[in-house]
Design an enzyme around this catalytic site. Structure first.
Site, PDB file in Angstrom:
ATOM      1  N   TRP A   1      95.546  79.618 -29.967  1.00  0.00           N
ATOM      2  CA  TRP A   1      94.984  79.488 -28.613  1.00  0.00           C
ATOM      3  C   TRP A   1      94.247  80.742 -28.203  1.00  0.00           C
ATOM      4  CZ3 TRP A   1      93.975  74.871 -27.541  1.00  0.00           C
ATOM      5  CH2 TRP A   1      94.832  73.840 -27.891  1.00  0.00           C
TER       6      TRP A   1
ATOM      7  N   LYS B   1     102.322  70.417 -20.630  1.00  0.00           N
ATOM      8  CA  LYS B   1     103.477  70.969 -21.344  1.00  0.00           C
ATOM      9  C   LYS B   1     104.672  71.105 -20.401  1.00  0.00           C
ATOM     10  CE  LYS B   1     100.251  72.027 -24.539  1.00  0.00           C
ATOM     11  NZ  LYS B   1      99.037  72.804 -24.688  1.00  0.00           N
TER      12      LYS B   1
ATOM     13  N   ASP C   1      97.016  82.859 -20.166  1.00  0.00           N
ATOM     14  CA  ASP C   1      97.056  81.419 -20.448  1.00  0.00           C
ATOM     15  C   ASP C   1      98.531  81.032 -20.591  1.00  0.00           C
ATOM     16  OD1 ASP C   1      97.080  78.873 -21.473  1.00  0.00           O
ATOM     17  OD2 ASP C   1      95.832  79.313 -23.222  1.00  0.00           O
TER      18      ASP C   1
HETATM   19  C1  LIG Z   1      97.794  73.126 -25.027  1.00  0.00           C
HETATM   20  C2  LIG Z   1      97.244  74.485 -24.829  1.00  0.00           C
HETATM   21  C3  LIG Z   1      95.897  74.711 -24.517  1.00  0.00           C
HETATM   22  C4  LIG Z   1      94.889  73.585 -24.421  1.00  0.00           C
HETATM   23  O1  LIG Z   1      95.125  72.832 -23.313  1.00  0.00           O
HETATM   24  P1  LIG Z   1      94.168  71.598 -22.909  1.00  0.00           P
HETATM   25  O2  LIG Z   1      94.727  71.243 -21.577  1.00  0.00           O
HETATM   26  O3  LIG Z   1      94.358  70.556 -23.955  1.00  0.00           O
HETATM   27  O4  LIG Z   1      92.784  72.104 -22.846  1.00  0.00           O
HETATM   28  C5  LIG Z   1      95.474  76.006 -24.316  1.00  0.00           C
HETATM   29  N1  LIG Z   1      96.324  77.034 -24.407  1.00  0.00           N
HETATM   30  C6  LIG Z   1      97.634  76.871 -24.708  1.00  0.00           C
HETATM   31  C7  LIG Z   1      98.535  78.056 -24.792  1.00  0.00           C
HETATM   32  C8  LIG Z   1      98.130  75.587 -24.931  1.00  0.00           C
HETATM   33  O5  LIG Z   1      99.430  75.413 -25.220  1.00  0.00           O
END
Ligand SMILES: *Cc1c(COP(=O)(O)O)cnc(C)c1O
Length: 360
Positions: free
Chosen positions: A102, A196, A172
């Site tokens: 990521w 998540k 993030d």
């Molecule tokens: C799942 C995830 C993403 C991507 O998320 P989307 O909502 O599918 O764009 C980005 N960063 C992390 C840490 C993630 O777990």
């Protein structure tokens, strides 16, 4: 009805109580004669739902008054672009920590808008750890510092908050938001896709310090400017209303469970059960450095990878699903977000011990 234990990394398990309440209110929300899905986002009922959702998130995370909470769309992946578009503010470059898949995506996207200085990387050891802050080469003139406190695929979590002085810290938190208390005032901006640890896919939460809003690149589309959403209470256009409503139910559930300190205790217990099992035998292994073992996403391997298929099949027969590791790393991964009960992790550990006994 029998529910299975779903270890998916995302979209992921939601609290049963939340689903039951949503089902109960699906057709007729609190006697108003319609579903939340059918409400005008400008109507009194829906505006009340969204305001309460924001208030509950603010309470849970103790978000200071000089931060805006935005409910956006486009996923965390859109934030990979919105962050540089809004926060570069004419500066030459931004600092990024590279701890896995990521981080890499965030870095790649930011490079479209400016220079990226990678302050440290754990690629040398296959992203199995996070470099300590003493190894970061921070640029005091950077527009911001971006990091990924929980790498969902690699299962690498950072439990300390980086110290970046006057340079805004951007995180993030897609896969570990709400898993423990954090000091929001240490951050310039926090973002997270909902699917998540917040609610259903389709909602993206952004928590941003007010002074960082309003300096977006002039060429950016209106929808990519935080100011557009901040000035309009996330209702510049139609927000993802039903997802925000479910997120609100999750926030209420978290409050009823005792808030984020209680969640942290439970998450430590759950992760401990699983890592103790991995450490207790050579049959299983964890690829992640001890101090960075994620409490949310636990990748693990079977010493003999030819047993992987049999492991997954047996797990499925016991109602333990979505344990196959990410296609880029192989092995197994158990995602154990807030909504995964301790009993689910215990059931997995019991199965792992049993599987080892029969095959080990
Ligand atoms: C799942 C995830 C993403 C991507 O998320 P989307 O909502 O599918 O764009 C980005 N960063 C992390 C840490 C993630 O777990």
């Amino acid at each position: 009805m029998q529910r299975i234990y779903n270890f998916s990394a995302g979209p992921a398990v939601l609290p049963r109580d939340v689903l039951v309440q949503a089902a109960d209110e699906l057709v007729n929300w609190q006697g108003c004669g319609m579903s939340v899905m059918e409400m005008s986002h400008r109507g009194k009922e829906y505006m009340g739902i969204q305001a309460q959702t924001e208030a509950d998130l603010r309470e849970l995370m103790a978000i200071p008054a000089h931060y805006k909470v935005l409910f956006l769309q486009g996923g965390a992946s859109s934030q990979f672009a919105m962050v540089p578009m809004n926060l570069l503010r004419g500066r030459a470059s931004a600092d990024y920590l590279n701890t896995g898949e990521w981080s890499k995506k965030a870095i790649k996207e930011a490079k479209r808008f400016g220079n990226v200085n990678v302050v440290a990387s754990s690629e040398d050891r296959n992203f199995s750890y996070a470099p300590g802050q003493d190894a970061w080469r921070l640029d005091p003139k950077a527009a911001y510092v971006h990091y990924t406190p929980n790498e969902t695929i690699g299962g690498v979590e950072i439990f300390w908050t980086p110290e970046t002085g006057n340079v805004p810290l951007v995180a993030d938190m897609s896969s570990n938001i709400l898993s423990r208390p954090i000091d929001v005032s240490r951050y310039g901006l926090i973002y997270a896709g909902a699917q998540k640890n917040i609610g259903p896919a389709g909602v993206t939460v952004v928590i941003v310090r007010e002074d960082l809003i309003g300096q977006c690149m002039p060429a950016a589309p209106v929808m990519f400017d935080y100011k557009t959403h901040a000035d309009n209470d996330s209702m510049y256009n139609t927000p993802p209303t039903y997802g925000i409503y479910i997120a609100g139910l999750v926030f209420r559930w978290l409050k009823a469970k005792g808030g984020l300190s209680a969640m942290e205790r439970q998450n430590i217990t759950k992760a401990g059960l699983l890592y103790d099992c991995l450490d207790s035998t050579g049959f299983y292994g964890s690829p992640v450095a001890r101090e960075n073992r994620s409490r949310m996403n636990v990748p693990f391997t079977l010493h003999d990878a030819t047993l992987d298929e049999a492991f997954l099949k047996g797990a499925k027969e016991r109602g333990l699903v979505q344990l196959k590791g990410h296609r880029s790393v192989g092995g197994m991964r158990a995602s154990i977000y807030n909504a995964m009960p301790v009993e689910g992790v215990q059931a997995l550990v019991d199965y792992m011990k049993e599987f080892e006994k029969t095959k080990g």
